[in-house]
Design an enzyme around this catalytic site. Structure first.
Site, PDB file in Angstrom:
ATOM      1  N   SER A  85     -20.924 -15.095  15.212  1.00 22.74           N
ATOM      2  CA  SER A  85     -20.455 -13.985  14.387  1.00 22.74           C
ATOM      3  C   SER A  85     -20.636 -14.288  12.904  1.00 22.74           C
ATOM      4  O   SER A  85     -20.317 -15.389  12.436  1.00 22.74           O
ATOM      5  CB  SER A  85     -18.970 -13.735  14.690  1.00 22.74           C
ATOM      6  OG  SER A  85     -18.469 -12.644  13.958  1.00 22.74           O
TER       7      SER A  85
ATOM      8  N   THR B  13      -8.193  -7.734   3.121  1.00 25.56           N
ATOM      9  CA  THR B  13      -9.495  -7.073   3.261  1.00 25.56           C
ATOM     10  C   THR B  13     -10.590  -7.885   2.576  1.00 25.56           C
ATOM     11  O   THR B  13     -11.717  -7.974   3.075  1.00 25.56           O
ATOM     12  CB  THR B  13      -9.435  -5.646   2.672  1.00 25.56           C
ATOM     13  OG1 THR B  13      -8.324  -4.954   3.263  1.00 25.56           O
ATOM     14  CG2 THR B  13     -10.705  -4.886   2.969  1.00 25.56           C
TER      15      THR B  13
ATOM     16  N   LYS C 180     -17.411   8.301   9.260  1.00 29.31           N
ATOM     17  CA  LYS C 180     -17.805   8.036   7.877  1.00 29.31           C
ATOM     18  C   LYS C 180     -18.878   9.059   7.474  1.00 29.31           C
ATOM     19  O   LYS C 180     -18.535  10.189   7.174  1.00 29.31           O
ATOM     20  CB  LYS C 180     -18.245   6.578   7.737  1.00 29.31           C
ATOM     21  CG  LYS C 180     -17.063   5.611   7.927  1.00 29.31           C
ATOM     22  CD  LYS C 180     -17.452   4.188   7.740  1.00 29.31           C
ATOM     23  CE  LYS C 180     -16.226   3.272   7.691  1.00 29.31           C
ATOM     24  NZ  LYS C 180     -15.442   3.235   8.958  1.00 29.31           N
TER      25      LYS C 180
ATOM     26  N   THR D  29     -20.137   4.744  13.924  1.00 30.50           N
ATOM     27  CA  THR D  29     -18.943   5.570  13.799  1.00 30.50           C
ATOM     28  C   THR D  29     -19.334   7.008  13.510  1.00 30.50           C
ATOM     29  O   THR D  29     -20.393   7.276  12.933  1.00 30.50           O
ATOM     30  CB  THR D  29     -18.019   5.054  12.684  1.00 30.50           C
ATOM     31  OG1 THR D  29     -16.819   5.831  12.667  1.00 30.50           O
ATOM     32  CG2 THR D  29     -18.689   5.156  11.323  1.00 30.50           C
TER      33      THR D  29
ATOM     34  N   HIS E  33     -21.275   1.606   8.425  1.00 32.44           N
ATOM     35  CA  HIS E  33     -21.434   2.046   7.036  1.00 32.44           C
ATOM     36  C   HIS E  33     -22.866   2.462   6.722  1.00 32.44           C
ATOM     37  O   HIS E  33     -23.209   2.679   5.557  1.00 32.44           O
ATOM     38  CB  HIS E  33     -20.974   0.946   6.078  1.00 32.44           C
ATOM     39  CG  HIS E  33     -19.496   0.721   6.113  1.00 32.44           C
ATOM     40  ND1 HIS E  33     -18.599   1.531   5.452  1.00 32.44           N
ATOM     41  CD2 HIS E  33     -18.753  -0.201   6.771  1.00 32.44           C
ATOM     42  CE1 HIS E  33     -17.367   1.107   5.680  1.00 32.44           C
ATOM     43  NE2 HIS E  33     -17.435   0.054   6.479  1.00 32.44           N
TER      44      HIS E  33
ATOM     45  N   ARG F  56       0.840  -1.209   0.000  1.00 33.18           N
ATOM     46  CA  ARG F  56       0.000   0.000   0.000  1.00 33.18           C
ATOM     47  C   ARG F  56       0.872   1.255   0.000  1.00 33.18           C
ATOM     48  O   ARG F  56       1.808   1.374   0.789  1.00 33.18           O
ATOM     49  CB  ARG F  56      -0.922   0.006   1.219  1.00 33.18           C
ATOM     50  CG  ARG F  56      -1.885  -1.183   1.246  1.00 33.18           C
ATOM     51  CD  ARG F  56      -2.758  -1.165   2.486  1.00 33.18           C
ATOM     52  NE  ARG F  56      -3.560  -2.372   2.587  1.00 33.18           N
ATOM     53  CZ  ARG F  56      -4.749  -2.533   2.026  1.00 33.18           C
ATOM     54  NH1 ARG F  56      -5.273  -1.548   1.329  1.00 33.18           N
ATOM     55  NH2 ARG F  56      -5.411  -3.658   2.165  1.00 33.18           N
TER      56      ARG F  56
ATOM     57  N   SER G 220     -19.284  -3.516   3.797  1.00 36.03           N
ATOM     58  CA  SER G 220     -18.754  -2.438   2.963  1.00 36.03           C
ATOM     59  C   SER G 220     -17.957  -2.902   1.761  1.00 36.03           C
ATOM     60  O   SER G 220     -17.695  -2.111   0.858  1.00 36.03           O
ATOM     61  CB  SER G 220     -17.875  -1.521   3.819  1.00 36.03           C
ATOM     62  OG  SER G 220     -16.736  -2.223   4.289  1.00 36.03           O
TER      63      SER G 220
ATOM     64  N   THR H 262      -7.924   5.324  27.346  1.00 40.48           N
ATOM     65  CA  THR H 262      -7.648   6.112  26.139  1.00 40.48           C
ATOM     66  C   THR H 262      -8.055   7.557  26.352  1.00 40.48           C
ATOM     67  O   THR H 262      -9.122   7.835  26.894  1.00 40.48           O
ATOM     68  CB  THR H 262      -8.425   5.546  24.935  1.00 40.48           C
ATOM     69  OG1 THR H 262      -8.070   4.182  24.749  1.00 40.48           O
ATOM     70  CG2 THR H 262      -8.096   6.313  23.668  1.00 40.48           C
TER      71      THR H 262
END
Length: 403
Positions: A136, A362, A247, A244, A216, A21, A188, A276
């Site tokens: 899942s 991916t 996006k 999220t 998404h 990449r 996605s 965090t």
């Protein structure tokens, strides 16, 4: 061991396979999205971005920018700590209230990213619910897989979007064991959509919780932009909704929404939240403005749907293949990593069109593709230029659709 040689060899293998990449050095131009400046040895050159997850262009919206700048002037750059230690600002509180209302839930919790929201929430659920078992979907993405893995809980994989296979697996599990069914609304890479109501039917029959990843879909679907579950009228049947802000809402961060007890449990136990630093207040303020706007404005969603259909129809008219997609994702199959990268490199270098190749891991090997994401701001001229460029590159590289 020669550590540096190991690192170099690992990267070289990716290069040989066509999976290495390269980052595009881009400068987004506020007010001119989806145009951006590409910075390379030739200097800044204009490109048109066709692979952004800023699906509605809300990262450029005047309300979002104004809210971000205003909060920056009010509170400064950073939050100053974790949410537990001085990092909770009023914008975080308002944002969580807004997200809970958006999804019809009692409470919400904001994380630094959607990945962290999945990893931390699933890790805490599976790690602390005694004997928890995850079920899942086979195509769930990396953050879900990592969250389940980090929990140490047992897991079973059901066939993609298959409620019958889910029922088969749940029927074999101990009846008294805590169970969590985990799936996405919009997948996605292929653009297909989960049969949420049917999956809920099965989960409820077996007294299992449901965990729905809407990253998404939030902002994109439903009367107020809450996602596919809102569109399908089943939000109230989902135990925990994850989304999220990075996006369609155009900013940064992830979140979960659910019952007050469940959200408080995650707030107290999820390491990815506890340890965090909080989102900068300016980011929380920008996200809040975006969520509020898309709750009442349908203009962006309506224009977006029309742009997606226009692009799909234009590609079909010139016989450029598109994988079947019921969503806003437009996947153009290539099937070879090196060829996929060659196509996108040529589009970028010769035509100023930026699309990233999607390769293994991916997607599975042999299913490499270009993933095109139109926005409301891609005009007819941009669509025509993209299609003509794809045909030109297809002829240069002797692709079947350009024969």
């Amino acid at each position: 061991m020669d550590y540096q040689d190991f690192f170099r060899s690992s990267v070289e293998r990716l290069q040989v396979e066509g999976r290495y990449r390269v980052f595009a050095d881009l400068g987004r131009q506020a007010g001119f999205y989806p145009r951006a400046a590409n910075y390379d040895e030739r200097g800044p050159l204009e490109v048109v971005v066709w692979c952004s997850n800023d699906y509605l262009g809300m990262g450029q919206h005047p309300k979002v920018i104004a809210a971000t700048v205003r909060a920056l002037d009010e509170m400064g750059a950073g939050a100053g700590g974790t949410r537990n230690i001085s990092g909770t600002t009023h914008y975080h509180v308002l944002l969580e209230r807004e997200l809970a209302t958006l999804h019809g839930k009692e409470a919400a919790l904001v994380f630094t990213s959607g990945y962290v929201a999945n990893e931390a929430s699933l890790g805490a659920l599976g790690g602390l619910l005694p004997g928890c078992i995850f079920f899942s979907d086979a195509l769930n993405h990396a953050s879900i897989i990592q969250g389940i893995r980090s929990s140490g809980a047992r897991k079973y994989i059901f066939r993609h979007n298959d409620p019958y296979d889910l029922d088969r697996l749940l029927s074999q599990a101990p009846k008294r064991a805590p169970k969590v069914v985990v799936f996405e609304s919009v997948y996605s890479m292929d653009g297909d959509i989960a049969p949420i109501a049917k999956l809920c039917d099965v989960a409820e029959h077996h007294n299992a919780m449901t965990y729905l990843d809407e990253v998404h879909a939030v902002g994109m679907y439903g009367p107020t932009g809450a996602g596919i579950a809102e569109r399908d009228g089943v939000q109230d049947r989902i135990t925990l909704i994850q989304g999220t802000l990075a996006k369609a809402f155009g900013t940064l961060g992830g979140y979960v929404a659910g019952s007050a007890a469940l959200i408080d449990f995650l707030r107290c136990h999820a390491p990815g939240f506890i340890f965090t630093s909080a989102l900068p207040p300016s980011v929380a303020a920008g996200a809040l403005a975006s969520v509020r706007h898309l709750k009442v404005s349908t203009v962006e969603r309506e224009r977006h749907r029309e742009r997606v259909e226009t692009l799909k129809a234009t590609l079909e008219r010139v016989h450029i293949p598109v994988l079947p997609s019921a969503s806003h994702i437009v996947p153009v199959p290539v099937g070879d990593a090196r060829r996929c990268k060659a196509i996108t490199d040529e589009l970028f270098d010769s035509y100023g069109i930026y699309i990233q190749p999607i390769n293994y891991p991916t997607v599975p090997r042999g299913t490499e593709r270009m993933r095109i994401t139109p926005t409301p701001l891609h005009d007819d001229g941009m669509i025509d230029a993209l299609v003509e460029a794809l045909l030109d590159v297809g002829r240069k590289l002797e692709l079947p659709f350009a024969a």
